[in-house]
Enzyme design. Structure first.
Site, PDB file in Angstrom:
ATOM      1  N   SER A   1      20.506  49.578  17.081  1.00 56.78           N
ATOM      2  CA  SER A   1      21.631  49.085  17.953  1.00 56.78           C
ATOM      3  C   SER A   1      23.079  49.317  17.572  1.00 56.78           C
ATOM      4  O   SER A   1      23.872  49.594  18.514  1.00 56.78           O
ATOM      5  CB  SER A   1      21.592  47.469  18.057  1.00 56.78           C
ATOM      6  OG  SER A   1      21.552  46.927  16.577  1.00 56.78           O
TER       7      SER A   1
ATOM      8  N   GLU B   1      34.938  36.431  25.265  1.00 55.57           N
ATOM      9  CA  GLU B   1      34.749  35.919  23.850  1.00 55.57           C
ATOM     10  C   GLU B   1      34.337  37.068  22.883  1.00 55.57           C
ATOM     11  O   GLU B   1      33.351  37.778  23.206  1.00 55.57           O
ATOM     12  CB  GLU B   1      34.195  34.533  23.841  1.00 55.57           C
ATOM     13  CG  GLU B   1      32.488  34.882  23.751  1.00 55.57           C
ATOM     14  CD  GLU B   1      31.994  35.717  24.883  1.00 55.57           C
ATOM     15  OE1 GLU B   1      32.530  35.519  25.991  1.00 55.57           O
ATOM     16  OE2 GLU B   1      30.949  36.274  24.736  1.00 55.57           O
TER      17      GLU B   1
ATOM     18  N   LYS C   1      26.578  47.731  23.025  1.00 55.93           N
ATOM     19  CA  LYS C   1      27.574  46.880  23.701  1.00 55.93           C
ATOM     20  C   LYS C   1      28.302  47.363  24.864  1.00 55.93           C
ATOM     21  O   LYS C   1      28.471  46.902  25.808  1.00 55.93           O
ATOM     22  CB  LYS C   1      28.576  45.986  22.718  1.00 55.93           C
ATOM     23  CG  LYS C   1      27.619  45.031  21.879  1.00 55.93           C
ATOM     24  CD  LYS C   1      28.689  43.889  21.456  1.00 55.93           C
ATOM     25  CE  LYS C   1      27.918  42.702  20.859  1.00 55.93           C
ATOM     26  NZ  LYS C   1      27.312  43.280  19.674  1.00 55.93           N
TER      27      LYS C   1
END
Ligand code: PLP
Length: 393
Positions: A383, A120, A98
């Site tokens: 990930s 968010e 991310k």
């Protein structure tokens, strides 16, 4: 969130920008469209700008710790009967892919003169990555989070606050991610100098393009690293898929190559509405959170809450490019159950000494299923890291 019907889109030309086949677009009220179109212009201006790219790449290298290693998992390879490499996004600063996106977007925000960043978050991972980037740049940050999620994810709330960001609790509706998005969008529309940092390859144009651009670093490195080690491209690339950002990042540079692409979505407990997050397998076409894509919907075409053991996969929508890639049969999407993911989570921990995020474990489970004795050369995009999941699993 307020949306427009497809028939309300103004001109044919507008319809084509930000579309992947029939999917994508920008189904938002005009005042929000104006802000998003300005963001697109800024993105086009900087995406190939040498100074911008230099700043981005320097931060990826020295702050995030890229390039992430491409690790040959010998023990897992023996068990599966194919040669398996792991792309170690779990080793990035903050523990997942991310941060590639939040660092990229915060540099855009800085160029736009934003005085505040908002985001968010559901499980808190994207909130954490955004708060991190905002702290680095010295920009004020608000993270919108459903009340239910702030209670489930106390640790991430504390981390976000430690990084100097403010957590804003959404109490309306089911008080989860969807409601946090609505609240963040309301704030975004009302405050001119705010930058909305979206966390996955979802939502209205231009976010799917922006997030893909910043996450493509994953497949760029993968390609280069595998050419150096093996002298050839992989037979297949595998990734887990929630909104679709790590998957599109891992696939993008291979879309035009002869490489099989496979994504593992969260099947949850079982493949029934209300018990699953398998949007690509069970979703229907419709407009959800500003884009035309697939979405888990009931018989009245209302969005249905998703369910997955992996918070990052627990989302009833999907990025429009994935709906398109499914439609043209370029990527294969497979549902993986909670139980299959937990088994793979434990297996990778024991055989390789790597505790994967429960999201990433879905991709490992998929490899165990489809690559058995195939003698393929495959890359699994790992990930994120799994410390966050230990106590629950
Ligand atoms: C958020 C998250 C995901 C799912 O998001 P995508 O946008 O589909 O990549 C997957 N893995 C980890 C570790 C995450 O934090």
């Amino acid at each position: 969130m307020e949306t427009l019907k497809q028939s309300e889109m103004k001109t044919k030309e507008e319809k084509q920008i930000g579309y992947f086949g029939e999917f994508g677009g920008q189904f938002v009220p005009p005042h929000l469209a104006e802000k998003l179109n300005h963001l697109y212009d800024v993105f086009l201006q900087y995406k190939d700008d040498e100074d911008f790219k230099k700043e981005y790449i320097d931060l990826l290298k020295n702050y995030v710790g890229r390039p992430s290693p491409l690790y040959k998992a010998e023990n897992l390879s023996k068990i599966i009967g194919s040669t398996i490499y792991l792309k170690r996004e779990d080793l990035n600063h903050t523990g997942s892919h991310k941060i590639n996106n939040t660092i990229g977007q915060i540099l855009l925000a800085k160029r736009m003169g934003a005085t505040e960043i908002i985001a968010e978050t559901g499980a808190g991972q994207h909130g954490l990555a955004t708060a991190t980037a905002a702290a680095l740049m010295g920009i004020k940050c608000k993270v919108f989070m459903g009340k239910v999620d702030t209670e489930r994810q106390k640790m991430n709330v504390q981390r976000i606050e430690l990084l100097g960001a403010e957590v804003i609790t959404a109490t309306q509706g089911s008080a989860t991610l969807k409601d946090a998005v609505d609240m963040a969008l309301g704030y975004y529309v009302e405050n001119p100098n705010v930058y909305y940092l979206l966390g996955s390859a979802v939502g209205p144009h231009p976010y799917p393009l922006i997030v893909r651009y910043f996450q493509s670093i994953i497949s760029k490195e993968m390609k280069q690293q595998l050419m150096e080690i093996e002298g050839r491209l992989p037979d297949s690339v595998l990734a887990c898929i929630g909104g679709g950002s790590n998957a599109i990042g891992a696939f993008n540079e291979f879309l035009d190559e002869k490489v099989e692409l496979h994504a593992a979505e969260g099947a949850g407990e079982s493949m029934e509405l209300g018990k699953t997050a398998a949007t690509l397998t069970l979703g229907k076409k419709g407009i959800f959170q500003g884009a035309f894509s697939l979405c888990l919907m009931d018989e009245n075409n209302e969005p249905v809450d998703s369910k997955s053991i992996a918070a990052g996969l627990d989302y009833p929508g999907i990025g429009p490019e994935h709906a398109y890639l499914k439609g043209i049969d370029r990527v294969n999407y497979h549902p993986i159950t909670d139980d299959e993911a937990v088994e793979a989570y434990q297996l990778l921990s024991k055989t390789e000494g790597i505790i994967p995020a429960i999201e990433s474990a879905h991709a490992v489970a998929l490899a165990l299923k489809i690559l058995k004795n195939k003698n393929q050369l495959a890359v699994i995009n790992l990930s994120g890291r799994g410390d966050k999941d230990v106590s629950r699993i």
